[in-house]
Design a protein around this motif. Structure first.
Motif, PDB file in Angstrom:
ATOM      1  N   ARG A 453     175.918  60.729  26.883  1.00  0.00           N
ATOM      2  CA  ARG A 453     174.858  61.380  27.666  1.00  0.00           C
ATOM      3  C   ARG A 453     175.339  62.705  28.256  1.00  0.00           C
ATOM      4  O   ARG A 453     174.598  63.697  28.268  1.00  0.00           O
ATOM      5  CB  ARG A 453     174.401  60.431  28.782  1.00  0.00           C
ATOM      6  N   LYS A 456     175.535  65.130  25.426  1.00  0.00           N
ATOM      7  CA  LYS A 456     174.176  65.536  25.024  1.00  0.00           C
ATOM      8  C   LYS A 456     173.602  66.538  26.021  1.00  0.00           C
ATOM      9  O   LYS A 456     172.951  67.539  25.630  1.00  0.00           O
ATOM     10  CB  LYS A 456     173.294  64.298  24.941  1.00  0.00           C
ATOM     11  N   LYS A 457     173.857  66.297  27.302  1.00  0.00           N
ATOM     12  CA  LYS A 457     173.357  67.222  28.318  1.00  0.00           C
ATOM     13  C   LYS A 457     174.007  68.593  28.174  1.00  0.00           C
ATOM     14  O   LYS A 457     173.323  69.646  28.239  1.00  0.00           O
ATOM     15  CB  LYS A 457     173.641  66.637  29.700  1.00  0.00           C
ATOM     16  N   TYR A 459     175.247  69.780  25.403  1.00  0.00           N
ATOM     17  CA  TYR A 459     174.747  70.388  24.175  1.00  0.00           C
ATOM     18  C   TYR A 459     173.372  71.011  24.401  1.00  0.00           C
ATOM     19  O   TYR A 459     173.073  72.119  23.912  1.00  0.00           O
ATOM     20  CB  TYR A 459     174.679  69.313  23.089  1.00  0.00           C
ATOM     21  N   GLU A 460     172.526  70.284  25.129  1.00  0.00           N
ATOM     22  CA  GLU A 460     171.182  70.861  25.404  1.00  0.00           C
ATOM     23  C   GLU A 460     171.288  72.125  26.233  1.00  0.00           C
ATOM     24  O   GLU A 460     170.550  73.110  25.993  1.00  0.00           O
ATOM     25  CB  GLU A 460     170.342  69.798  26.117  1.00  0.00           C
TER      26      GLU A 460
END
Length: 628
Positions: A453, A456-457, A459-460
């Motif tokens: 998570r 992913k954060k 990466y976003e």
């Protein structure tokens, strides 16, 4: 000494034959391993498989050899023992299966002497499976119940041997116990009873001050000990005996009192049988029934019962008579007025069960009567005791299973229980291990999920930043960098694979070098061994050659000595012959018609010497070959 070349051919010079492996009779459950001179020499070494069960104390007592008579006595005793344990129906011929005769009788399978049918094969039991099962049962009644104990010498006391009975609770060795064996082989009924009797005698002696064995039971105020004692078989039996003795004592007192009462009642007829009569004035010639029958246990309770029964019967009879009167079948003389009521006259009959008693061996033979015994309130308890049997119910007798069968089942159950326990513990450990792995995996999943998570954060956020127009070039650079990192990872993986292959090759090279060194060392050792054997062979050859040379020299000296002796003998013979010839010439005696010339004599002498030398050389060569 053995010399083994590299081509596996064998060369033996003066070697001693290798010792043959000597066979032995293996040990059994009853005797140790056995080997004797008989089993090492023919024919004993050829029948060792047949002697599988031959060993016993007769053959294994150190320093004491049995005689043929003792062996036959032992064999006869065993045969008599087997004969008394089994059944034999028909006679037979010993070793009948190996006999060349036809139709000779043989012993039945499974009977006493079936093991004598074939003495060239080891007896393995009857062919009938049912009989084989009985043959495999342990004969605990044949066990020796006496054990020997050696007591060494002590001071002035000499060494001695004591014998004592084996405890019936002595357990057998579980490791050597056969499947059909019993863990308590000495626990026969007789041995257990004798053992229990000895224990009870010791307890009775120890508690003799308290009254013996029956005084071993704790008192009622010792509640805990009393409860524990009552849970044991001995405690229950002692408690039962005490209560039984107490009850018997009470019954004896009651019986004595009853006998006293009946004895006093029995004196009543003596008054009526007096010579002056019961009133003391005049005698009585007629014996009335009251003189022979005595009414006992006829109190107010019996009177009340009989009165109530008579009243019930009278009411019934009055109803019946009233019915008869209304029908006009009775006379008026049978009716009278009593208390303002008209009642029928007559007798009311009542049938009740009466019991009669008589004292044993009473000279007066007086009979005591208890009226209405079956309904008497005072005899209710006695009637109940007589109706209820002492033993209410018993278990149907059945043959219990054999103790050996129970032990086999118990032993197999214990083995299964142990295996199941081990298996259960293994499964429990595996479940615990799986639970721990599950906990660790759940923790790893949670940790990795949190990391995923967070990545992913990030990466976003990077995508959002790179999506701006001013960051498009940076985005392309980032993509190129990721591609380069991927290629770098592939190169690293390939490099790692090549390094692993190189390590594998290096390892194989090291192993090959080590194998070559080991082969070289083995070859050098073999060459050294061959060289040592060759040197030993050369030394043996040199010793043999020196022996041959000595033999040749001895043969030459013997030949020369023999030649000299023959030559001297031959010359002596020639001289004697010459003397004989001269004597014959002097007397003008001719042999064969012609005289022997000197030339012939010299020629014969030379040929004789040549033959003697040839024979001597031939004798010397033959002796040299024999020594070689």
């Amino acid at each position: 000494m053995d010399f083994t070349p590299a081509d596996n051919s064998s060369v033996t010079l003066g070697d001693v034959p290798a010792r043959r492996i000597r066979e032995v009779v293996p040990a059994t459950h009853f005797a140790p391993i056995y080997r004797s001179i008989f089993t090492l020499t023919p024919p004993g070494n050829t029948i060792i498989p047949l002697l599988r069960h031959v060993n016993c104390n007769y053959l294994s007592t150190p320093g004491v050899a049995p005689s043929l008579l003792q062996l036959k006595q032992h064999a006869q005793a065993l045969t008599i023992l087997i004969k008394n344990l089994t059944l034999s129906t028909i006679p037979g011929v010993i070793d009948n299966e190996n006999s060349e005769l036809r139709g000779i009788p043989r012993f039945n399978d499974g009977e006493t002497y079936d093991w004598l049918n074939n003495l060239s094969q080891r007896y393995e039991g009857p062919q009938n499976e049912a009989m084989r099962e009985h043959h495999l049962l342990p004969l605990t009644s044949l066990l020796n119940v006496l054990e020997e104990k050696d007591i060494p010498a002590h001071g002035t006391q000499p060494a001695k041997v004591e014998y004592r009975s084996i405890c019936p609770l002595h357990r057998a060795n579980e490791e050597t116990l056969p499947p059909q064996g019993q863990s308590l082989p000495y626990a026969t009924h007789q041995a257990l009873i004798e053992h229990a009797n000895e224990v009870l005698e010791l307890l009775d002696h120890e508690y003799s001050s308290k009254g013996g064995l029956l005084g071993i039971l704790p008192k009622k105020d010792e509640k805990e000990d009393r409860e524990n004692a009552e849970t044991t078989l001995l405690g229950q039996m002692i408690l039962y005996i005490q209560r039984l003795v107490q009850r018997l004592h009470d019954l004896e007192r009651q019986y004595a009192n009853a006998m006293d009462v009946l004895a006093s009642e029995a004196t009543v007829p003596h008054q009526t049988l007096s010579a002056v009569g019961p009133d003391g004035r005049s005698g009585r010639e007629v014996v009335y029934p009251q003189d022979r029958f005595v009414l006992v246990n006829a109190g107010e309770d019996l009177w009340s019962f009989l009165s109530a029964e008579f009243e019930k019967k009278e009411r019934v009879d009055e109803k019946v008579m009233e019915n008869y009167k209304s029908l006009g079948v009775t006379g008026e003389a049978l009716w009278q007025e009593r208390g303002g009521k008209e009642m029928s006259r007559g007798i009311t009959a009542l049938d009740v069960v009466t019991r009669y008693y008589r004292l044993r061996k009473d000279p007066l033979k007086t009979i005591f009567v208890i009226p209405a015994h079956s309904e008497h309130p005072g005899t209710k308890v006695t009637r109940e005791i007589e109706k209820q049997p002492t033993v209410v119910s018993v278990v149907k007798p059945v043959w219990p299973p054999r103790m050996s069968s129970l032990e086999q089942k118990h032993r197999s159950d214990m083995v299964d229980l142990k295996s199941l326990r081990v298996e259960n513990q293994m499964y429990r450990d595996r479940v615990d291990w799986n639970d721990q792995e599950k906990t660790v995996l759940n923790f790893q999943i949670e940790t990795q999920s949190a990391e995923a998570r967070s990545w992913k954060k990030k990466y976003e956020e990077e995508e959002a930043v790179l999506s701006l127009p001013e960051n498009q070039r940076k985005k392309s650079l980032a993509q190129q960098r990721r591609a380069a990192e991927k290629e770098k990872e592939e190169v690293e993986a390939l490099k790692k694979q090549l390094e692993e292959q190189k390590e594998e090759l290096d390892r194989k090279e090291v192993e090959r070098v080590a194998q070559e060194k080991e082969a070289l060392r083995a070859r050098n050792a073999r060459d050294l061994d061959l060289q040592r054997k060759k040197e030993e062979f050369d030394r043996q050859c040199a010793i043999r050659m020196s022996q041959i040379e000595r033999a040749d020299r001895q043969a030459g000296s013997v030949a020369d000595e023999l030649t000299q002796k023959l030559e001297a003998t031959w010359r002596k013979q020639i001289v004697e012959q010459q003397i004989l010839n001269n004597h014959l010439r002097e007397h003008n005696i001719q042999l064969g018609g012609e005289a022997i010339s000197e030339t012939a004599i010299e020629k014969g002498t030379e040929e004789g010497f040549e033959k003697v030398e040839a024979a001597t050389r031939s004798h010397a060569k033959g002796k040299s070959r024999a020594l070689g």
